[in-house]
Design a protein around this motif. Structure first.
Motif, short mmCIF file in Angstrom:
data_model
loop_
_atom_site.label_atom_id
_atom_site.label_comp_id
_atom_site.label_asym_id
_atom_site.label_seq_id
_atom_site.Cartn_x
_atom_site.Cartn_y
_atom_site.Cartn_z
N ASN A 15 0.88 -1.16 0.00
CA ASN A 15 0.00 0.00 0.00
C ASN A 15 0.93 1.22 0.00
N ARG A 16 1.07 1.83 -1.13
CA ARG A 16 2.00 2.94 -1.27
C ARG A 16 1.65 4.13 -0.36
N ASN A 17 0.40 4.20 0.07
CA ASN A 17 0.00 5.27 1.01
C ASN A 17 0.71 5.15 2.35
N LEU A 18 1.32 4.00 2.62
CA LEU A 18 1.98 3.78 3.91
C LEU A 18 3.47 4.09 3.91
N ASP A 61 5.25 6.92 3.55
CA ASP A 61 5.61 8.05 4.43
C ASP A 61 5.37 7.71 5.89
N PHE A 62 4.27 7.03 6.18
CA PHE A 62 4.00 6.62 7.56
C PHE A 62 5.16 5.80 8.10
N MET A 63 5.63 4.83 7.33
CA MET A 63 6.71 3.96 7.79
C MET A 63 7.98 4.75 8.06
N ILE A 64 8.33 5.63 7.15
CA ILE A 64 9.55 6.43 7.31
C ILE A 64 9.43 7.36 8.52
N ASN A 65 8.26 7.95 8.71
CA ASN A 65 8.06 8.91 9.80
C ASN A 65 7.82 8.27 11.16
N HIS A 66 7.49 6.98 11.20
CA HIS A 66 7.18 6.33 12.48
C HIS A 66 8.19 5.27 12.89
N ILE A 67 9.32 5.24 12.20
CA ILE A 67 10.41 4.36 12.65
C ILE A 67 11.35 5.21 13.50
N LYS A 68 11.71 4.70 14.67
CA LYS A 68 12.61 5.43 15.57
C LYS A 68 14.02 5.45 15.00
N CYS A 84 2.02 -16.57 -9.03
CA CYS A 84 1.11 -16.48 -7.88
C CYS A 84 1.06 -15.09 -7.25
N ALA A 85 1.50 -14.10 -7.94
CA ALA A 85 1.45 -12.73 -7.41
C ALA A 85 0.07 -12.13 -7.66
N PRO A 86 -0.26 -11.05 -6.96
CA PRO A 86 -1.54 -10.37 -7.24
C PRO A 86 -1.62 -9.97 -8.71
N LYS A 87 -2.81 -9.94 -9.22
CA LYS A 87 -3.03 -9.55 -10.63
C LYS A 87 -3.09 -8.04 -10.80
N ASN A 88 -3.55 -7.35 -9.78
CA ASN A 88 -3.69 -5.89 -9.84
C ASN A 88 -2.31 -5.24 -9.71
N PRO A 89 -1.89 -4.45 -10.71
CA PRO A 89 -0.56 -3.83 -10.65
C PRO A 89 -0.39 -2.85 -9.49
N ASP A 90 -1.49 -2.38 -8.92
CA ASP A 90 -1.39 -1.50 -7.75
C ASP A 90 -0.80 -2.23 -6.55
N PHE A 91 -0.84 -3.55 -6.56
CA PHE A 91 -0.34 -4.36 -5.46
C PHE A 91 0.99 -5.01 -5.77
N LEU A 92 1.66 -4.52 -6.81
CA LEU A 92 2.96 -5.05 -7.21
C LEU A 92 3.98 -3.92 -7.27
N LEU A 93 5.13 -4.17 -6.68
CA LEU A 93 6.22 -3.19 -6.76
C LEU A 93 6.74 -3.12 -8.19
N ARG A 94 7.28 -1.97 -8.53
CA ARG A 94 8.08 -1.84 -9.74
C ARG A 94 9.51 -2.22 -9.35
N LYS A 112 14.25 3.26 -4.14
CA LYS A 112 13.98 4.68 -4.38
C LYS A 112 13.17 5.29 -3.24
N VAL A 113 12.14 4.61 -2.80
CA VAL A 113 11.25 5.15 -1.76
C VAL A 113 11.96 5.29 -0.43
N PHE A 114 12.75 4.29 -0.05
CA PHE A 114 13.39 4.28 1.26
C PHE A 114 14.86 4.69 1.18
N GLY A 115 15.22 5.39 0.13
CA GLY A 115 16.60 5.82 -0.07
C GLY A 115 17.14 6.76 1.00
N SER A 116 16.26 7.42 1.76
CA SER A 116 16.72 8.30 2.83
C SER A 116 17.19 7.50 4.06
N LEU A 117 16.88 6.22 4.09
CA LEU A 117 17.31 5.34 5.17
C LEU A 117 18.59 4.62 4.74
N HIS A 118 19.25 4.00 5.69
CA HIS A 118 20.44 3.20 5.39
C HIS A 118 19.99 1.78 5.04
#
Length: 183
Positions: free
Chosen positions: A104-107, A109-116, A134-144, A150-156
């Motif tokens: 869920n791509r909406n999460l 920012d939440f993950m980055i902002n709520h990890i200590k 056996c992966a989901p068929k909907n591309p919204d539920f599949l990573l590129r 790219k998303v978590f690049g601000s973390l180590h």
């Protein structure tokens, strides 16, 4: 959405869920022992259970009534019923955040902002690939490819890989696995 709740309730009632914890979690479990952990889309609790057994205080988010009932039976796990489609409304920060077999791509920012600080994010889910069986068929539920990098690049990022795996049902899928620490 209520349709999702019904669909997941049926799935948890009829299909055997994975029993063993992910190898990614097993490689990093010592790093999060005795800490506050958030398990996103926790399912029936395969990861929450092992973390609680290792002294962690686990908040496990699920939407399925069947899964919530299972999670409530695990000592040390706080089962939280929440529809994550509109994001996560928790205010707490965590020493570890887990997200397995869910996207869920909406999460992000939440993950980055709520990890200590010095906390770890463990993320493992399906990547789009024409050969997935056996992966989901909907591309919204599949990573590129490389999306988590790219998303978590601000973390180590201490571990990242994309590889074909054989799932419990014997079918293959391309999966991304990431372990990242907030410095």
């Amino acid at each position: 959405m209520i349709e999702d709740k019904y669909r997941w309730n049926e799935r948890y009632k009829t299909l055997p869920p994975p029993q063993n914890p992910s190898d990614l979690l097993l490689r990093y479990i010592d790093r999060i022992k005795g800490k506050d952990v958030l398990d996103i889309a926790a399912g029936l609790g395969r990861h929450s259970r092992i973390l609680a057994e290792n002294g962690c205080k686990v908040d496990a988010i699920e939407y399925s009534d069947v899964a919530i009932e299972s999670l409530r039976k695990i000592i040390g796990v706080n089962a939280i019923e929440m529809d994550l489609e509109n994001g996560c409304s928790l205010e707490k920060s965590y020493d570890a955040i887990l997200c397995f077999n869910y996207l869920n791509r909406n999460l992000y920012d939440f993950m980055i902002n709520h990890i200590k600080d010095n906390g770890i994010i463990l993320f493992e889910t399906f990547v789009f690939d024409e050969e997935n069986e056996c992966a989901p068929k909907n591309p919204d539920f599949l990573l590129r490819k490389n999306e988590l990098l790219k998303v978590f690049g601000s973390l180590h990022i201490i571990e990242y890989k994309e590889s074909n795996v054989i799932k419990q049902n014997g079918q293959k899928a391309l999966m991304a696995s990431m372990a990242a620490i907030k410095k």
